[in-house]
Design an enzyme around this catalytic site. Structure first.
Site, mmCIF file in Angstrom:
data_model
loop_
_atom_site.group_PDB
_atom_site.id
_atom_site.type_symbol
_atom_site.label_atom_id
_atom_site.label_comp_id
_atom_site.label_asym_id
_atom_site.label_seq_id
_atom_site.Cartn_x
_atom_site.Cartn_y
_atom_site.Cartn_z
ATOM 1 N N ASP A 54 -36.634 94.006 -25.346
ATOM 2 C CA ASP A 54 -37.694 94.614 -25.287
ATOM 3 C C ASP A 54 -37.408 95.918 -25.005
ATOM 4 O OD1 ASP A 54 -40.808 94.495 -24.859
ATOM 5 O OD2 ASP A 54 -40.181 94.865 -23.046
ATOM 6 N N GLU A 125 -36.086 92.152 -31.685
ATOM 7 C CA GLU A 125 -36.547 92.217 -30.910
ATOM 8 C C GLU A 125 -35.267 92.058 -30.041
ATOM 9 O OE1 GLU A 125 -40.256 93.976 -27.936
ATOM 10 O OE2 GLU A 125 -39.266 91.894 -27.986
#
Length: 234
Positions: A54, A125
């Site tokens: 992230d 991610e």
């Protein structure tokens, strides 16, 4: 090291799709975790790597925006970046490389069509996190991720609705009619049909504004709002 040679070859094939052929620095055990859904293992899955990834995608998106649009206001940077790092956008990126076919997931979780976007985006991610932790640099990430970010950023900048047609339509309807749009969604395909499963219609009282389809109810509503937006606001 991964003991399963078949799985190791699958991961190599996935990296090749990313354009990565010199993979000696990649920790394949991390990459294997990045492509393991929590439904397969409660302890050995992509959750922690997703957390790292992230931050990686946010940094990459920030650098791309800063390099590509040096005179862009910070507020616009933030608005565009929020779209670039959204689950919907990351899932689109993941689909470009066929990530889902390499993701280990239980049959019950795989059957959850509504959760597809989220789990694929999370895995994407996690892959970024795995590659970054393997190399401690963005060198093996930016070359294949940048073109996707640049293309999507340009698309977003040209779109007055910033690709959130539901919000834009709601703002228009409230501003002009003091009313909220109503979405009527129905299931029009079988659960395992490859085509869009849901159809949504958006209405303003007795006025039909648009129709759209999607694999999830939210996607269908967004598609209907997009048709209405382009019909009445553009």
């Amino acid at each position: 090291m991964i003991q399963d040679s078949r799985r190791s070859k699958e991961l190599e094939k996935f990296l090749f799709k990313l354009g990565l052929t010199n993979t000696e620095k990649i920790d394949f055990s991390l990459l294997d975790l990045a492509l393991t859904h929590p439904s397969v293992s409660r302890d050995a899955n992509y959750d922690q790597l997703e957390f790292v990834g992230d931050a990686v995608v946010r940094l990459a998106a920030s650098e791309v925006l800063w390099e590509t649009y040096p005179n862009c206001p910070v507020g616009e940077f933030a608005a565009i970046r929020s779209i670039l790092v959204s689950d919907r956008c990351l899932a689109e990126f993941a689909d470009c490389f066929g990530l889902e076919r390499y993701l280990l997931v239980s049959p019950s979780a795989a059957a959850d069509d509504a959760g597809k976007i989220s789990r694929v985006a999370d895995a994407f991610e996690a892959v970024l996190g795995a590659i970054y932790l393997s190399t401690q640099t963005m060198v093996m990430i930016r070359p294949w991720l940048d073109p996707l970010l640049k293309m999507k950023a340009a698309e977003v900048r040209q779109d007055p609705a910033r690709q959130n047609y539901k919000d834009a339509l709601q703002e228009w309807s409230q501003g002009n009619y003091k009313l909220l749009p109503e979405y009527r969604v129905r299931e029009t395909r079988q659960k395992h049909d490859d085509r869009d499963r849901f159809t949504a219609e958006v209405w303003l009282e007795d006025r039909h504004l648009g129709t759209g389809t999607g694999r999830s109810k939210k996607a269908a509503e967004q598609a209907a709002a997009k048709q209405a937006y382009r019909k009445f606001l553009v």
